[in-house]
Structure formats: C-alpha cells, structure tokens
Scaffold this motif. Structure first.
Motif: not given
Length: 108
Positions: A78-86, A97-108
């Motif tokens: 649940r704490n993997i950045s990819f899962e947190k974003e999803a 439609k409005q997601r910025s590139f590499w947005k998952f980084l903000s969930y690290l």
C-alpha cells in the motif's frame, strides 16, 4: 489497452494486475468497474513513463524496501509510490487527462 479476465493470472489476494498493455482482472464484473479499470489505467501510464521494464524493477525494489521498513507485506504494498498514486486517484475518472508526467514521484 486490453482487459483480460483470468483468475489464474492474478496473485492470491488481488483482484487485478497490469502488465502493459494488458489489464488482467479476476472476475468478469470487474471489466465494467470504472474505479478498478481507472486504477489499472494509472499503472499503464506509469509503466509507459518508465519504459515498462524499469517500472517493474522500481516496483519490486520499492516493495522490498518498504517490506523491510514496515515488516508487513500489505502495508509495504500500500505504500509503494505507484500504488499510493493509483489508490489516491482511482475514483477520479478524469485524473489521467490532467495528470503530470512522473506524478508518482510526489508519492514517494
């Protein structure tokens, strides 16, 4: 993107998995679940951004690090950045439609 239904390709305890370009779900009704499909589409975008193979390497390493930290597989997952974003954005059907590139980084 292709949606496939198969109980046998899904790890135990999960309802879906994304392996670009496929979204694999465990039950037919999940194909029609917009939140579930959106969650998996977010993973498709993440995989594309990281050119697929690096996504899986990063995902696995981040899982292992978080498993060591939390000493619990579910909490680590649940704490993997990819899962947190999803999970944080799965109900927003316009998120991609409005997601910025590499947005998952903000969930690290």
């Amino acid at each position: 993107m292709f949606v496939i239904v198969s109980r046998y390709l899904i790890p135990k305890g999960f309802r879906g998995i994304t392996l670009f370009p496929f979204i694999i779900v465990s039950e037919h009704d999940l194909k029609q679940n917009p939140v579930m499909i959106n969650h998996e589409k977010i993973h498709i975008r993440q995989q594309i951004e990281l050119l697929i193979l690096p996504f899986f390497i990063w995902y696995g390493l981040e899982f292992l690090i978080r498993w060591i930290i939390y000493k619990d597989k579910n909490t680590a997952y649940r704490n993997i950045s990819f899962e947190k974003e999803a999970y944080a954005n799965e109900k927003d059907l316009y998120y991609l439609k409005q997601r910025s590139f590499w947005k998952f980084l903000s969930y690290l």
